[in-house]
Write an enzyme that holds these catalytic residues in place. Structure first.
Site, PDB file in Angstrom:
ATOM      1  N   ASP A   1       0.844  -1.190   0.000  1.00  0.00           N
ATOM      2  CA  ASP A   1       0.000   0.000   0.000  1.00  0.00           C
ATOM      3  C   ASP A   1       0.883   1.244   0.000  1.00  0.00           C
ATOM      4  OD1 ASP A   1      -2.444   1.323  -0.039  1.00  0.00           O
ATOM      5  OD2 ASP A   1      -2.516   1.488   2.143  1.00  0.00           O
TER       6      ASP A   1
ATOM      7  N   HIS B   1      -4.127  14.162   0.413  1.00  0.00           N
ATOM      8  CA  HIS B   1      -4.255  13.345   1.629  1.00  0.00           C
ATOM      9  C   HIS B   1      -3.024  13.509   2.517  1.00  0.00           C
ATOM     10  CE1 HIS B   1      -5.044   9.917   4.250  1.00  0.00           C
ATOM     11  NE2 HIS B   1      -3.867   9.431   3.943  1.00  0.00           N
TER      12      HIS B   1
ATOM     13  N   GLU C   1     -10.112   4.226   3.838  1.00  0.00           N
ATOM     14  CA  GLU C   1      -9.286   5.004   2.928  1.00  0.00           C
ATOM     15  C   GLU C   1      -9.738   4.665   1.510  1.00  0.00           C
ATOM     16  OE1 GLU C   1      -5.093   4.513   3.884  1.00  0.00           O
ATOM     17  OE2 GLU C   1      -5.293   5.999   5.489  1.00  0.00           O
TER      18      GLU C   1
ATOM     19  N   GLU D   1      -9.211   4.247  -2.127  1.00  0.00           N
ATOM     20  CA  GLU D   1      -8.034   4.028  -2.967  1.00  0.00           C
ATOM     21  C   GLU D   1      -8.422   3.253  -4.220  1.00  0.00           C
ATOM     22  OE1 GLU D   1      -4.504   2.568  -0.995  1.00  0.00           O
ATOM     23  OE2 GLU D   1      -5.193   3.218   0.980  1.00  0.00           O
TER      24      GLU D   1
ATOM     25  N   ASP E   1      -8.945   0.672   2.221  1.00  0.00           N
ATOM     26  CA  ASP E   1      -7.940   0.280   3.214  1.00  0.00           C
ATOM     27  C   ASP E   1      -8.475   0.672   4.599  1.00  0.00           C
ATOM     28  OD1 ASP E   1      -5.632  -0.143   4.705  1.00  0.00           O
ATOM     29  OD2 ASP E   1      -4.654   1.678   3.989  1.00  0.00           O
TER      30      ASP E   1
ATOM     31  N   ARG F   1      -7.400   4.398  13.337  1.00  0.00           N
ATOM     32  CA  ARG F   1      -6.506   5.547  13.551  1.00  0.00           C
ATOM     33  C   ARG F   1      -5.890   5.573  14.942  1.00  0.00           C
ATOM     34  NH1 ARG F   1      -5.499   6.338   8.493  1.00  0.00           N
ATOM     35  NH2 ARG F   1      -7.351   6.869   7.268  1.00  0.00           N
TER      36      ARG F   1
ATOM     37  N   GLN G   1      -3.187   3.004  15.043  1.00  0.00           N
ATOM     38  CA  GLN G   1      -2.108   3.512  14.181  1.00  0.00           C
ATOM     39  C   GLN G   1      -1.269   4.574  14.898  1.00  0.00           C
ATOM     40  OE1 GLN G   1      -3.676   5.058  10.502  1.00  0.00           O
ATOM     41  NE2 GLN G   1      -1.682   5.457   9.594  1.00  0.00           N
TER      42      GLN G   1
ATOM     43  N   LYS H   1      -3.774  -1.559  10.019  1.00  0.00           N
ATOM     44  CA  LYS H   1      -4.161  -1.746   8.621  1.00  0.00           C
ATOM     45  C   LYS H   1      -4.357  -3.218   8.286  1.00  0.00           C
ATOM     46  CE  LYS H   1      -3.036   2.599   7.257  1.00  0.00           C
ATOM     47  NZ  LYS H   1      -3.863   3.479   6.421  1.00  0.00           N
TER      48      LYS H   1
ATOM     49  N   THR I   1      -8.882  -5.323   4.019  1.00  0.00           N
ATOM     50  CA  THR I   1      -8.852  -4.393   2.891  1.00  0.00           C
ATOM     51  C   THR I   1      -9.881  -4.909   1.905  1.00  0.00           C
ATOM     52  OG1 THR I   1      -6.500  -3.937   3.224  1.00  0.00           O
ATOM     53  CG2 THR I   1      -7.400  -3.451   1.046  1.00  0.00           C
TER      54      THR I   1
ATOM     55  N   GLU J   1      -9.669  12.879   7.583  1.00  0.00           N
ATOM     56  CA  GLU J   1      -9.646  14.198   6.950  1.00  0.00           C
ATOM     57  C   GLU J   1     -11.033  14.856   6.966  1.00  0.00           C
ATOM     58  OE1 GLU J   1      -7.792  11.877   3.637  1.00  0.00           O
ATOM     59  OE2 GLU J   1      -7.180  13.882   3.060  1.00  0.00           O
TER      60      GLU J   1
HETATM   61 CA    CA Z   1      -3.783   3.326   2.658  1.00  0.00          CA
END
Ligand code: CA
Length: 411
Positions: free
Chosen positions: A124, A131, A197, A199, A229, A233, A236, A249, A253, A359
């Site tokens: 990834d 971002h 996420e 993607e 993904d 948070r 993380q 993560k 996915t 975000e």
């Molecule tokens: Ca990602």
């Protein structure tokens, strides 16, 4: 911009269908009577290509007879082009073999979709400038938003192939070590800041055993899927230094069930943005290698209706998948058929272009209000998160199918 190619499958001629004859995406499906097998979406139908290979209408060395597209991808670019041409001939308006082919159409409403390919390894990236700037601003301030390497390297990490699941798979809220900035010690519990996420995933269709050029990398990419993904948070934030994401993560996915081929996306190629710093020669653009694909994120709360929480476009990426792949191989790292590359979160310049709740809610400080009146900073149990994507042609669209996941409470 090319125009709609007409098919005798009437539903494939609607401007609304994600799967006109121009698309021909590859998936794996089963019905109540059949085991998982290779199929091609056309309108609201699936063409059973394993059956067509069994009766001799298609001939690709038996590679269409398995329950994934890996064997076919391994055949290489000439076979990719030949299958697309032969499918077009079988399905176009006025095709002579219509009655034979028609017997092998299965309504999508009768089918269950499975992983379209076996993910061999999963990497990834972190290659969306908006971002990276948004996240960097939150954590380090606007002055230091982009790390010094960001404009030179497509930053990435090695993820877990075992965590990749097909759309519709339910996702259990992960547990992990959580520690706020003011906490004395970590505790173990369900993530309170579970996120998405938005993607795109690029699927590697040809192996390589040493460094490859950006052009070769582009040619080795078989196709693309939508990719979510899922990211915890709070896990993380505590674990990521100094080696990057790990458990945050690794829960899951999600990818969309149809591989949209690079050939189908060819009319929609788009350039990367102007370079602020010149890239090193091995990474330089040699042509437009992104695609103009409209993307959006929907959130449907338990029992409620969907709110679109973000709209953006794949061409917002700073690095193309070809550049990411060329960089990945630059140290000699071998790539295999079925490797999957996540693009990195795709946000745009505006507030409603943000591809993650981190975000969207600015780290939880600015919750958004859904159409049901509920507020969200991060994902709640029972929420369904959906990615959608389509390249828009003249009277047709190249769609990807759903990329959905419903969140179950921690077991
Ligand atoms: Ca990602």
């Amino acid at each position: 911009m090319s125009e709609l190619m007409k098919s005798w499958v009437e539903s494939a001629n609607s401007p609304e269908t994600p799967f006109p004859l121009n698309n021909l995406p590859y998936g794996v499906f089963s019905t109540s009577d059949t085991a998982p097998r290779c199929g091609v979406a056309i309108g609201d139908q699936i063409l059973d290509v394993s059956a067509l290979e069994a009766n001799g209408l298609l001939s690709f060395g038996g590679s269409l007879s398995g329950s994934s597209w890996n064997a076919f991808m391994a055949l290489g670019q000439d076979s990719w082009a030949r299958l697309r041409q032969e499918l077009t001939t079988l399905l176009e308006d006025g095709a002579p073999n219509r009655s034979v082919v028609e017997a092998h159409l299965v309504p999508q409403s009768h089918a269950t979709l499975h992983m379209p390919f076996e993910v061999i390894e999963y990497t990834d990236f972190y290659a969306g400038r908006h971002h990276a700037t948004n996240v960097g601003t939150m954590f380090r301030g606007a002055e230091n938003a982009l790390p010094p390497n960001w404009l030179h390297i497509p930053i990435g990490y090695n993820g877990r192939a075992s965590s990749v699941v097909v759309s519709g798979t339910e996702i259990t809220r992960p547990c992990g070590q959580l520690k706020g900035p003011d906490d004395d010690a970590p505790r173990f519990g369900p993530s309170q800041r579970f996120d998405i996420e938005l993607e795109m995933g690029a699927i590697i269709g040809q192996p390589s055993s040493g460094p490859i050029s950006v052009d070769t990398a582009f040619a080795n990419i078989f196709g693309y899927v939508l990719l979510n993904d899922w990211s915890a948070r709070d896990i993380q934030a505590w674990e990521y230094q100094p080696l990057g994401p790990f458990q945050a993560k690794a829960t899951a996915t999600t990818i969309s069930p149809w591989i949209v081929t690079a050939a189908a996306l060819e009319p929609f190629r788009a350039s990367t943005p102007a370079r602020e710093k010149e890239l090193l020669p091995y990474l330089r653009d040699t042509g437009p290698m992104l695609y103009d694909i409209n993307l959006e994120v929907g959130l449907t709360p338990d029992g409620g209706r969907e709110t679109i929480v973000a709209r953006t476009n794949y061409k917002e990426m700073y690095y193309s998948a070809a550049q990411q792949l060329a960089h990945h191989t630059s140290c000699g790292c071998p790539m295999r058929v079925g490797d999957l590359l996540g693009s990195g979160t795709i946000s745009g310049p505006e507030k409603d272009n943000r591809g993650s709740f981190l975000e969207i809610s600015w780290g939880g400080k600015e919750p958004i209000t859904l159409e049901t009146g509920e507020q969200r900073s991060f994902i709640e149990d029972g929420d369904i998160l959906s990615l959608n994507g389509a390249a828009m042609g003249d009277g047709y669209r190249i769609g990807f199918g759903p990329c959905d996941g419903r969140i179950l409470p921690t077991a």
